[in-house]
Design an enzyme around this catalytic site. Sequence first.
Site, mmCIF file in Angstrom:
data_model
loop_
_atom_site.group_PDB
_atom_site.id
_atom_site.type_symbol
_atom_site.label_atom_id
_atom_site.label_comp_id
_atom_site.label_asym_id
_atom_site.label_seq_id
_atom_site.Cartn_x
_atom_site.Cartn_y
_atom_site.Cartn_z
ATOM 1 N N SER A 170 45.283 -27.955 64.936
ATOM 2 C CA SER A 170 44.035 -27.223 65.143
ATOM 3 C C SER A 170 42.959 -27.718 64.170
ATOM 4 O O SER A 170 42.606 -28.889 64.205
ATOM 5 C CB SER A 170 44.331 -25.716 65.027
ATOM 6 O OG SER A 170 43.241 -24.958 65.436
ATOM 7 N N ASP A 173 44.656 -24.218 76.817
ATOM 8 C CA ASP A 173 44.133 -23.940 75.465
ATOM 9 C C ASP A 173 42.750 -23.296 75.583
ATOM 10 O O ASP A 173 41.826 -23.921 76.097
ATOM 11 C CB ASP A 173 44.066 -25.270 74.687
ATOM 12 C CG ASP A 173 43.737 -25.071 73.211
ATOM 13 O OD1 ASP A 173 43.100 -24.054 72.875
ATOM 14 O OD2 ASP A 173 44.116 -25.933 72.408
ATOM 15 N N HIS A 176 46.924 -22.753 72.789
ATOM 16 C CA HIS A 176 46.568 -23.374 71.507
ATOM 17 C C HIS A 176 47.778 -23.409 70.575
ATOM 18 O O HIS A 176 47.847 -24.254 69.689
ATOM 19 C CB HIS A 176 45.405 -22.595 70.875
ATOM 20 C CG HIS A 176 44.693 -23.379 69.806
ATOM 21 N ND1 HIS A 176 43.985 -24.521 70.066
ATOM 22 C CD2 HIS A 176 44.613 -23.195 68.459
ATOM 23 C CE1 HIS A 176 43.471 -25.005 68.934
ATOM 24 N NE2 HIS A 176 43.852 -24.204 67.941
#
Length: 208
Positions: free
Chosen positions: A105, A155, A186
Site C-alpha cells: 500500500s 481494490d 486492498h
Amino acid sequence: MTENSFIHRFEPATGAGSSPLLLLHGTGGDENDLLGLGKMISPGSAQLSPRGRVLEHGMPRFFRRLAEGVFDEEDVRRRARELGDFVADARQRYGIAAPIAVGFSNGANIAAALLLLKPDVLAGAILLRAMVPLSDPPKAELDGKPVLLLSGQADPIVPPNNSARLAALLSESGASVSHRVLPAGHQLSQADVTLARDWIGNAAAEAA
Ligand code: MLT
C-alpha cells in the site's frame, strides 16, 4: 546513521545467497508489521524494516497525501530521497547488498517512487497494491530490474487502470515487470504470499 535516520528493525540473514529485503509498511503500520511476511517470502534474507516518518493523525506513512489517492508529490520526492539515503547508510552499517523492496500500500507506493527517482537503491521490488506515485516522473533507467506488481481486482483504493499504468510506466523505464491482478481487495491474501515467494525464488535463480 545520519539525522535522516529512520526508526527501524534489522534482522541479519540466516541463509547464504538470498537478497536482503527492504520492508515498507502501509499507512498506520510500523517497522514490525512486515517482518513475518518477509520471512514467509524469503526465509533466509536479511530484513531492513524502517518506520515511515510522516504522521497522518498519528499513523505512520512514508509520504504526505492531500486526500485518499492524492499525493503531495513534492513530499513524495523528498521522502524518497530520504529513504534512499537511509538505505545507503544501512547498507554500510549492516554490510548488505542492494535490497529488494517488499512494500504494501503506502509502502509499495514509496517503493515505486524509489524505483523511478533513485533507481540504484533497489535491486528489485515486490509491490503489493501499489499505484502511480508521481504524475510526471523523470525518465528512469531500470535496466531489467525485476518487479512483481500484485493488484486486487476489487481494490477500492487502487483502480485497475491505475495499477496498469504503473506496470506500463515501470516497463517503459526498462524494468522487467510481472503484473498479476488477483481476486482480492486492498488487503493481502494467501495468493500474494505464494506468488511473491515463487517470484523471489525465480529472481534469485536467474541472478545466480
Ligand atoms: C497512499 O496513500 O499511499 C495510498 O492511498 C495507499 C494508502 O495508504 O491507503
